[in-house]
Scaffold this active site. Structure first.
Site, mmCIF file in Angstrom:
data_model
loop_
_atom_site.group_PDB
_atom_site.id
_atom_site.type_symbol
_atom_site.label_atom_id
_atom_site.label_comp_id
_atom_site.label_asym_id
_atom_site.label_seq_id
_atom_site.Cartn_x
_atom_site.Cartn_y
_atom_site.Cartn_z
ATOM 1 N N LYS A 228 0.846 -1.189 0.000
ATOM 2 C CA LYS A 228 0.000 0.000 0.000
ATOM 3 C C LYS A 228 0.882 1.240 0.000
ATOM 4 O O LYS A 228 1.962 1.229 0.600
ATOM 5 C CB LYS A 228 -0.872 0.030 1.272
ATOM 6 C CG LYS A 228 -1.989 -0.994 1.303
ATOM 7 C CD LYS A 228 -2.797 -0.867 2.592
ATOM 8 C CE LYS A 228 -3.834 -1.958 2.700
ATOM 9 N NZ LYS A 228 -4.915 -1.871 1.699
ATOM 10 N N GLU A 300 -6.051 -9.865 0.334
ATOM 11 C CA GLU A 300 -5.733 -11.000 1.207
ATOM 12 C C GLU A 300 -6.922 -11.468 2.035
ATOM 13 O O GLU A 300 -7.006 -12.630 2.415
ATOM 14 C CB GLU A 300 -4.573 -10.626 2.147
ATOM 15 C CG GLU A 300 -4.960 -9.852 3.425
ATOM 16 C CD GLU A 300 -5.549 -8.475 3.175
ATOM 17 O OE1 GLU A 300 -5.358 -7.947 2.069
ATOM 18 O OE2 GLU A 300 -6.225 -7.941 4.079
ATOM 19 N N ARG A 302 -10.094 -11.968 1.376
ATOM 20 C CA ARG A 302 -10.942 -13.010 0.788
ATOM 21 C C ARG A 302 -10.244 -14.362 0.797
ATOM 22 O O ARG A 302 -10.911 -15.397 0.804
ATOM 23 C CB ARG A 302 -11.381 -12.580 -0.621
ATOM 24 C CG ARG A 302 -10.273 -12.479 -1.619
ATOM 25 C CD ARG A 302 -10.664 -11.644 -2.831
ATOM 26 N NE ARG A 302 -10.676 -10.214 -2.539
ATOM 27 C CZ ARG A 302 -11.005 -9.271 -3.420
ATOM 28 N NH1 ARG A 302 -11.357 -9.608 -4.655
ATOM 29 N NH2 ARG A 302 -10.977 -8.000 -3.079
HETATM 30 N N1 BES Z 1 -8.263 -4.179 4.026
HETATM 31 C C1 BES Z 1 -8.310 -3.736 2.676
HETATM 32 C C2 BES Z 1 -9.586 -2.964 2.354
HETATM 33 C C3 BES Z 1 -9.748 -1.625 3.019
HETATM 34 C C4 BES Z 1 -9.506 -0.476 2.304
HETATM 35 C C5 BES Z 1 -10.213 -1.529 4.321
HETATM 36 C C6 BES Z 1 -9.699 0.752 2.924
HETATM 37 C C7 BES Z 1 -10.377 -0.305 4.923
HETATM 38 C C8 BES Z 1 -10.127 0.837 4.242
HETATM 39 C C9 BES Z 1 -8.236 -4.923 1.729
HETATM 40 O O1 BES Z 1 -7.443 -5.976 2.150
HETATM 41 C C10 BES Z 1 -7.674 -4.411 0.443
HETATM 42 O O2 BES Z 1 -6.593 -3.921 0.450
HETATM 43 N N2 BES Z 1 -8.448 -4.528 -0.632
HETATM 44 C C11 BES Z 1 -8.035 -4.077 -1.917
HETATM 45 C C12 BES Z 1 -8.483 -5.111 -2.939
HETATM 46 C C13 BES Z 1 -7.944 -4.873 -4.331
HETATM 47 C C14 BES Z 1 -6.447 -5.056 -4.350
HETATM 48 C C15 BES Z 1 -8.601 -5.847 -5.274
HETATM 49 C C16 BES Z 1 -8.683 -2.739 -2.204
HETATM 50 O O3 BES Z 1 -9.874 -2.547 -1.895
HETATM 51 O O4 BES Z 1 -8.007 -1.862 -2.712
HETATM 52 ZN ZN ZN Z 2 -5.409 -5.784 1.645
HETATM 53 ZN ZN ZN Z 3 -7.235 -6.178 4.238
#
Ligand code: BES
Ligand code: ZN
Ligand code: ZN
Length: 452
Positions: A228, A300, A302
Site C-alpha cells: 500500500k 488477502e 478473501r
Molecule cells: N483491508 C483492505 C480494504 C480496506 C480499504 C479496508 C480501505 C479499509 C479501508 C483490503 O485488504 C484491500 O486492500 N483490498 C483491496 C483489494 C484490491 C487489491 C482488489 C482494495 O480494496 O483496494
Molecule cells: Zn489488503
Molecule cells: Zn485487508
C-alpha cells in the site's frame, strides 16, 4: 456503569424534548438553582426513533464535556415517554458511546465525568451491547504491535470463556494439516504466526445447526508485495473490525443467554512481506480443494475468509453462514462512511438481516449478484482469481467468497467504510473505530432464536 441519582450534587442535567414541547433550537440551557439543564431537541415527536435519541444524547454529552461538566444527571423522561425502555436504553447508550475513549499510552491520564441516571436505569441487554461495542472499538483501535494474531486469540478466548463460551485456537500447524492453504499463504507472510480462532456459544437446542459468524482478523494489512502507498496505511491496524464485530455480538448473545447456537470463526493473520511471501501470478490451493490465482496480494482478506468459511461448513457444521470484513476500498467509494454494502443469496435471511439493522439503527445496502459479475473473477489458469479483471470491486470480492459457500444460505458484509471514521459521522461515534455491526449481528441472531 450508570447509577441512579439520589439528589447528590450535580453541576448539570441533560434532558431531551421534542419540538412540540417547545425546543425551538436544538440546544438550549436553563439554569435554576444549583443544577443547570442542557436541553437537546429531538425534532418532531412523530419521527423519533431510538437512533434519534442516541444521537441527541450523544450530542448533549459531548457539549457538556466541552463545557467542562464534572457531574451530569441524565434525565430519560422524554425518551421514556416516547419509546418506553428502548428510549432509556438509547439515551444511556448514546452517552456511553460518545464518551468512549480508546486506551491511551499517554503518560498523563484524563479524568472521567461522573454520570447518574435520573429515575430509571438502562436494561442489562442494552448495557451489554454498549460494552460489546466498546470492546470491539478497543480491539480495532489497538496498535498492531500490541495486537498480533496470538494476542487477539488470547484476548478473545479469555473473555469469551468467562461467559461460558467454548473456545479453540487452531494453530498454523493444525491449519496445515487441515489443508488451509489460502489462509496460510497470507499467514506465512509474517513473523508473527497466524491462527484460527473458534468460539462456540450454545444457547439453543442441541440439534439446531449454529449460525456461522466468520470475521476477517487481519491485525495489520500492509498490502504485502502489492504494498500500500504510505498515504493508505494509516488505518491498517483496523483490518480486523470484522473479527471484532462477530466477537462483540457473540459476547452479547452469551451475556444475555439468548437461546440460539452461534459459532464464530476468525482467521487471524498479518499481511506483510517476507522473502518467500506470495506474489501476483502465484496459483495456490485452498481447504475446499479449489485453486486460486493471485492477482493482487492486497486482496488477502478473501483468501483467509475462503478457508474460514470452508472450515465453518465442514468442521463446525454451521447452517446459515455470515462473513463480515473490512474488505474493499471500493465500498467506501460507493457508500462512504455511513453505510455498509452486503450480498445475500437467500431472501428469508436477507429479510431477517434488514429487520435486525432496523432495530440497531445501522445502515446497510444490498448489492446485486448478477452472473456478469461472476465472470469478472474467472481465471485462465485456476478455478477463481482473487481480483476482478473488470472493476466492481465490492461485488466481485463477495462473489469470490460465494464460491466457497457450498450452497448454504449466505450473507456477506463489507464494513470497510463504516468500521473506522477519521471524524464522527454520527454524534455517538468517536475518532477511530466505531464498533460497526455488533448490534445488528446480535439482533439478527436473537431474531433467529425466536424463529427456531
Ligand atoms: N483491508 C483492505 C480494504 C480496506 C480499504 C479496508 C480501505 C479499509 C479501508 C483490503 O485488504 C484491500 O486492500 N483490498 C483491496 C483489494 C484490491 C487489491 C482488489 C482494495 O480494496 O483496494
Ligand atoms: Zn489488503
Ligand atoms: Zn485487508
Amino acid at each position: 456503569m450508570l447509577k441512579l441519582w439520589n439528589q447528590e450534587a450535580a453541576d448539570w442535567r441533560l434532558a431531551l424534548r421534542t419540538e412540540t414541547e417547545g425546543a425551538g433550537s436544538r440546544l438550549s440551557v436553563e439554569a435554576d438553582g444549583k443544577t443547570a439543564t442542557l436541553w437537546v431537541g429531538l425534532g418532531d415527536a412523530e419521527t423519533v426513533t431510538a437512533e434519534t435519541v442516541r444521537r441527541a444524547a450523544a450530542k448533549g454529552i459531548k457539549t457538556l464535556k466541552g463545557l467542562g461538566a464534572k457531574t451530569v444527571v441524565l434525565d430519560p423522561a422524554a425518551a421514556k415517554t416516547l419509546l418506553e425502555q428502548d428510549g432509556v436504553d438509547a439515551m444511556a447508550q448514546g452517552v456511553a458511546l460518545a464518551l468512549y475513549r480508546p486506551r491511551s499510552w499517554k503518560t498523563e491520564e484524563q479524568t472521567d465525568m461522573t454520570l447518574y441516571m435520573a429515575s430509571v436505569l438502562p436494561s442489562e441487554e442494552s448495557n451489554s451491547l454498549t460494552e460489546a461495542i466498546c470492546l470491539a472499538r478497543d480491539l480495532v483501535n489497538c496498535p498492531a504491535n500490541h495486537l498480533v494474531p496470538a494476542d487477539l486469540a488470547r484476548t478473545m478466548t479469555e473473555t469469551a470463556r468467562t461467559y461460558g463460551v467454548e473456545t479453540e485456537i487452531i494453530s498454523a500447524e493444525q491449519a496445515r494439516a487441515l489443508g488451509m492453504e489460502a489462509f496460510l499463504t497470507v499467514g506465512d507472510s509474517a513473523g508473527h504466526a497466524p491462527c484460527l480462532i473458534v468460539l462456540r456459544y450454545r444457547g439453543g437446542a442441541p440439534d439446531q445447526a449454529p449460525i456461522g459468524l466468520v470475521g476477517k482478523g487481519v491485525t495489520c494489512d500492509t498490502g504485502g508485495y502489492c504494498l500500500k502507498p504510505a498515504s493508505s496505511m494509516k488505518g491498517i491496524k483496523g483490518d480486523m473490525a470484522g473479527a471484532a464485530a462477530v466477537f462483540g455480538a457473540l459476547l452479547a448473545l452469551a451475556r444475555n443467554k439468548v437461546p440460539v447456537n452461534a459459532t464464530v470463526v476468525i482467521p487471524s493473520v498479518e499481511n506483510r512481506i517476507a522473502p518467500d511471501s506470495f506474489i501476483p501470478g502465484d496459483v495456490i490451493g485452498s481447504m475446499s480443494g479449489k485453486t486460486i490465482e493471485i492477482g493482487n496480494t492486497d486482496a488477502e482478506g478473501r483468501l483467509i475468509l475462503a478457508d474460514a468459511i470452508t472450515y465453518a461448513l465442514r468442521k463446525e457444521g454451521v447452517g446459515r453462514v455470515l462473513d463480515i470484513a473490512t474488505l474493499t476500498g471500493a465500498v467506501v467509494g460507493m457508500f462512504g462512511f455511513t453505510t455498509a454494502g452486503f450480498l445475500c443469496n437467500d431472501e428469508a435471511y436477507c429479510t431477517d438481516f434488514m429487520e435486525a439493522a432496523a432495530v440497531s439503527g445501522e445502515q446497510y445496502w444490498r448489492l446485486p449478484a448478477f452472473d456478469e459479475y461472476r465472470k469478472m473473477i474467472e481465471s485462465p489458469v485456476a478455478d477463481v482469481s482473487n481480483v476482478s479483471n473488470d472493476g466492481c470491486g465490492t461485488i466481485t470480492a463477495g462473489l469470490f467468497l460465494e464460491t466457497f459457500t457450498e450452497s448454504h444460505p449466505w450473507l456477506h458484509i463489507d464494513i470497510a467504510g463504516t468500521a473506522w471514521v477519521d471524524s464522527p459521522k454520527w454524534e455517538y461515534q468517536t475518532n477511530g473505530a466505531t464498533g460497526a455491526a455488533v448490534t445488528t449481528l446480535y439482533h439478527l441472531c436473537k431474531a433467529m432464536a425466536k424463529e427456531a
